[in-house]
Design an enzyme around this catalytic site. Sequence first.
Site, PDB file in Angstrom:
ATOM      1  N   GLY A  12       0.779  -1.360  -0.237  1.00  0.00           N
ATOM      2  CA  GLY A  12       0.027  -0.117  -0.192  1.00  0.00           C
ATOM      3  C   GLY A  12       0.672   1.576   0.355  1.00  0.00           C
ATOM      4  O   GLY A  12       0.648   2.226  -1.008  1.00  0.00           O
ATOM      5  N   LYS A  13       2.144   1.027   0.499  1.00  0.00           N
ATOM      6  CA  LYS A  13       3.102   2.316   0.657  1.00  0.00           C
ATOM      7  C   LYS A  13       3.750   2.826  -0.768  1.00  0.00           C
ATOM      8  O   LYS A  13       3.806   3.615  -0.819  1.00  0.00           O
ATOM      9  CB  LYS A  13       4.269   2.303   1.836  1.00  0.00           C
ATOM     10  CG  LYS A  13       3.314   2.822   3.044  1.00  0.00           C
ATOM     11  CD  LYS A  13       4.823   2.561   4.305  1.00  0.00           C
ATOM     12  CE  LYS A  13       4.748   2.567   5.432  1.00  0.00           C
ATOM     13  NZ  LYS A  13       5.865   2.622   5.959  1.00  0.00           N
ATOM     14  N   ASP A  72       9.961   6.698   8.474  1.00  0.00           N
ATOM     15  CA  ASP A  72       9.180   6.179   9.747  1.00  0.00           C
ATOM     16  C   ASP A  72       7.916   7.221  10.707  1.00  0.00           C
ATOM     17  O   ASP A  72       8.212   8.459  10.257  1.00  0.00           O
ATOM     18  CB  ASP A  72      10.393   6.496  10.604  1.00  0.00           C
ATOM     19  CG  ASP A  72       9.973   5.463  12.185  1.00  0.00           C
ATOM     20  OD1 ASP A  72       9.081   4.742  12.229  1.00  0.00           O
ATOM     21  OD2 ASP A  72      10.835   5.641  12.881  1.00  0.00           O
TER      22      ASP A  72
END
Lengths: 201, 201
Positions: A12-13, A72
């Site tokens: 998805g990222k 992150d």
Amino acid sequence: MNQLVLASRNPGKVVELRRILEASGIYVDLLGMEDFPEVPDVRETGATFMENALLKARAVYEATGLVSVADDSGLTVEALNGMPGILSARWAGRHGDDKANLDLVLAQLADVAEARRGAAFVCAAAAVGRSDHVFAEGSIEGRLLREPRGSNGFGYDPIFVPTGYDRTTAEMSADEKDAISHRGEAFRALASQLITLLDAP
Amino acid sequence: MNQLVLASRNPGKVVELRRILEASGIYVDLLGMEDFPEVPDVRETGATFMENALLKARAVYEATGLVSVADDSGLTVEALNGMPGILSARWAGRHGDDKANLDLVLAQLADVAEARRGAAFVCAAAAVGRSDHVFAEGSIEGRLLREPRGSNGFGYDPIFVPTGYDRTTAEMSADEKDAISHRGEAFRALASQLITLLDAP
């Protein structure tokens, strides 16, 4: 076509970053870590989101030789002095147990009044190439509910209501969330700097 | 003889405060909350140790009409931005589950290196009388182990080693711990100010 690697096992990222890069006029062959099964996961031993993003991007650049992007991100809660922060994915002790993490934050905030339930999702993104690195941050402010609502998204989305909205990010469509999200903001700001790394000889 | 109430249901704390008061030359009839079973517990809704200590002392003064002492204390962990802090007794979600709280801190710090395992026990103590209040703080600095050691004390004692020692506070005798503890320091500093409240007309 230039190749670029996203240091993530989350497809998805990869899709989200590809969409953001194209919207920024950057057309690259974007790979994910599933294209490099031999490269081990990097331990996130940094003290900040940015240190962890740089650690991951640098490790993947060194393993692949390709310009590498990493991020992150996490939830910073006012009444928890900014934690869970870099420990967001393992707040309850085990990595990736979204429900336990969310339940623990709700329990810790059980006696915290509305005025002190502020929180923000924060994302640091970094890219590392042969001779240089670039980085960017994004954030979205909001407040935490007392009960989860919605089933989209992941992590703390069901208890997070962005400022100016009355729905949680788990009650938004993916497109709607991307447009305002911390990760979208960080990736867009990173994309505008990526060209310097991709064009480096 | 003047009467003084400690806003605590912990008989050990009453004994400790009595000993500290006598060492400071203050002889009072010290009562605990077991002497006032009709007074309800106060919810600790403050944002700091001191706010909670004052909330408790003020509530007990208003309920009993006697000069009232209260304390609030906890563990502040460097790698958790100073948390668990005021949530120390309920860090894992349920109030007073010492083992769950300690295990959660150990899990959250699993990847945290020695250099960032600093922590401190902090205590705020307050006394409220008819016309005034006084307050004091104490703290003890140290570092957190990776495994519990020792069976004395309570709470986070089995993983806390004070600076300059190689034993945890759970491996010390009660006397030895009292002499260096955050609560001892705060109660001693408070005792030296109590006389102004006890002598008030």
